[in-house]
Design a protein around this motif. Structure first.
Motif, short mmCIF file in Angstrom:
data_model
loop_
_atom_site.label_atom_id
_atom_site.label_comp_id
_atom_site.label_asym_id
_atom_site.label_seq_id
_atom_site.Cartn_x
_atom_site.Cartn_y
_atom_site.Cartn_z
N PHE A 72 0.83 -1.21 0.00
CA PHE A 72 0.00 0.00 0.00
C PHE A 72 0.87 1.26 0.00
O PHE A 72 0.66 2.17 -0.81
N MET A 73 1.84 1.30 0.91
CA MET A 73 2.66 2.52 1.03
C MET A 73 3.45 2.75 -0.26
O MET A 73 3.55 3.89 -0.73
N SER A 74 3.98 1.70 -0.84
CA SER A 74 4.71 1.83 -2.09
C SER A 74 3.82 2.40 -3.19
O SER A 74 4.23 3.27 -3.96
N HIS A 75 2.60 1.89 -3.25
CA HIS A 75 1.62 2.37 -4.24
C HIS A 75 1.37 3.87 -4.08
O HIS A 75 1.43 4.64 -5.04
N GLU A 76 1.14 4.29 -2.84
CA GLU A 76 0.83 5.71 -2.60
C GLU A 76 2.08 6.58 -2.83
O GLU A 76 1.96 7.75 -3.23
N MET A 77 3.25 6.01 -2.63
CA MET A 77 4.49 6.77 -2.88
C MET A 77 4.71 6.99 -4.37
O MET A 77 5.34 7.98 -4.76
N VAL A 78 4.20 6.10 -5.20
CA VAL A 78 4.23 6.35 -6.65
C VAL A 78 3.33 7.55 -6.96
O VAL A 78 3.72 8.47 -7.69
N HIS A 79 2.12 7.58 -6.36
CA HIS A 79 1.24 8.74 -6.56
C HIS A 79 1.90 10.04 -6.07
O HIS A 79 1.81 11.08 -6.72
N LEU A 80 2.56 9.97 -4.93
CA LEU A 80 3.24 11.14 -4.37
C LEU A 80 4.32 11.64 -5.34
O LEU A 80 4.41 12.85 -5.62
N HIS A 81 5.10 10.73 -5.85
CA HIS A 81 6.15 11.07 -6.81
C HIS A 81 5.55 11.74 -8.06
O HIS A 81 6.04 12.79 -8.50
N LEU A 82 4.48 11.17 -8.59
CA LEU A 82 3.85 11.74 -9.80
C LEU A 82 3.30 13.13 -9.50
O LEU A 82 3.41 14.04 -10.33
N GLN A 83 2.71 13.30 -8.32
CA GLN A 83 2.15 14.61 -7.95
C GLN A 83 3.26 15.66 -7.89
O GLN A 83 3.12 16.76 -8.43
N ILE A 84 4.37 15.33 -7.26
CA ILE A 84 5.49 16.29 -7.13
C ILE A 84 6.07 16.63 -8.50
O ILE A 84 6.41 17.79 -8.78
N MET A 85 6.15 15.63 -9.38
CA MET A 85 6.72 15.85 -10.71
C MET A 85 5.72 16.48 -11.69
O MET A 85 6.11 16.85 -12.80
N GLY A 86 4.46 16.57 -11.30
CA GLY A 86 3.44 17.11 -12.19
C GLY A 86 2.97 16.13 -13.24
O GLY A 86 2.43 16.52 -14.27
N TRP A 87 3.13 14.85 -12.96
CA TRP A 87 2.77 13.81 -13.93
C TRP A 87 1.49 13.07 -13.54
O TRP A 87 1.10 12.12 -14.21
N GLU A 88 0.89 13.46 -12.42
CA GLU A 88 -0.35 12.80 -11.98
C GLU A 88 -1.48 13.22 -12.91
O GLU A 88 -1.52 14.35 -13.39
N SER A 89 -2.40 12.32 -13.19
CA SER A 89 -3.56 12.66 -14.03
C SER A 89 -4.39 13.71 -13.32
O SER A 89 -4.54 13.68 -12.10
N LYS A 90 -4.90 14.66 -14.10
CA LYS A 90 -5.65 15.76 -13.50
C LYS A 90 -7.08 15.35 -13.14
O LYS A 90 -7.64 15.84 -12.17
N ALA A 91 -7.67 14.47 -13.94
CA ALA A 91 -9.04 14.03 -13.66
C ALA A 91 -9.04 13.11 -12.46
O ALA A 91 -8.55 11.99 -12.52
N ARG A 92 -9.54 13.60 -11.34
CA ARG A 92 -9.50 12.81 -10.11
C ARG A 92 -10.90 12.32 -9.72
O ARG A 92 -11.13 11.98 -8.57
N SER A 93 -11.83 12.33 -10.70
CA SER A 93 -13.17 11.85 -10.39
C SER A 93 -13.12 10.39 -9.94
O SER A 93 -13.83 9.97 -9.06
#
Ligand SMILES: [Zn+2]
Length: 120
Positions: A72-93
């Protein structure tokens, strides 16, 4: 008996993973800069949220043991990394696992021995 999950364990799991590849190459923030908490939501392991602060929330109903906590923590750390880099998908519905997520997840699974088919 299961793991009595609390915020301190979440922070410790995060700090452990931060010392390991590939996370140690990502320049992730110190645990003090992340708000860790548990929730009682029944149908999820937890989530990463960004609202100006980083939040990692773990459900006590979705995580019972160390193995699933680490995954779980590893999964959320990938999201954290993407958010910081600006690579997270914008549509969060709904939670989106985009190509960047899948790429970094594959790397995490390779280093840590997680089943990539169970990483979502
Ligand atoms: Zn996700």
């Amino acid at each position: 008996m299961t793991l009595p999950l609390n915020a301190e364990m979440l922070a410790a799991a995060y700090e452990y993973l931060r010392t390991t590849p590939p996370f140690n190459k990502w320049n992730l923030p110190d645990h003090e800069d992340i708000k860790f908490r548990t929730s009682r939501r029944p149908r999820e392991a937890g989530r990463y949220e960004w609202d100006g602060d980083h939040h990692i929330v773990a459900s006590i109903h979705g995580i019972a043991y160390t193995e699933s906590l680490m995954r779980f923590m590893s999964h959320e750390m990938v999201h954290l990394h993407l958010q910081i880099m600006g690579w997270e998908s914008k549509a969060r519905s709904e939670e989106v696992h985009n190509a960047a997520f899948r790429k970094f997840s594959a790397l995490v699974c390779k280093h840590h021995g997680f089943d990539p088919k169970a990483f979502y």
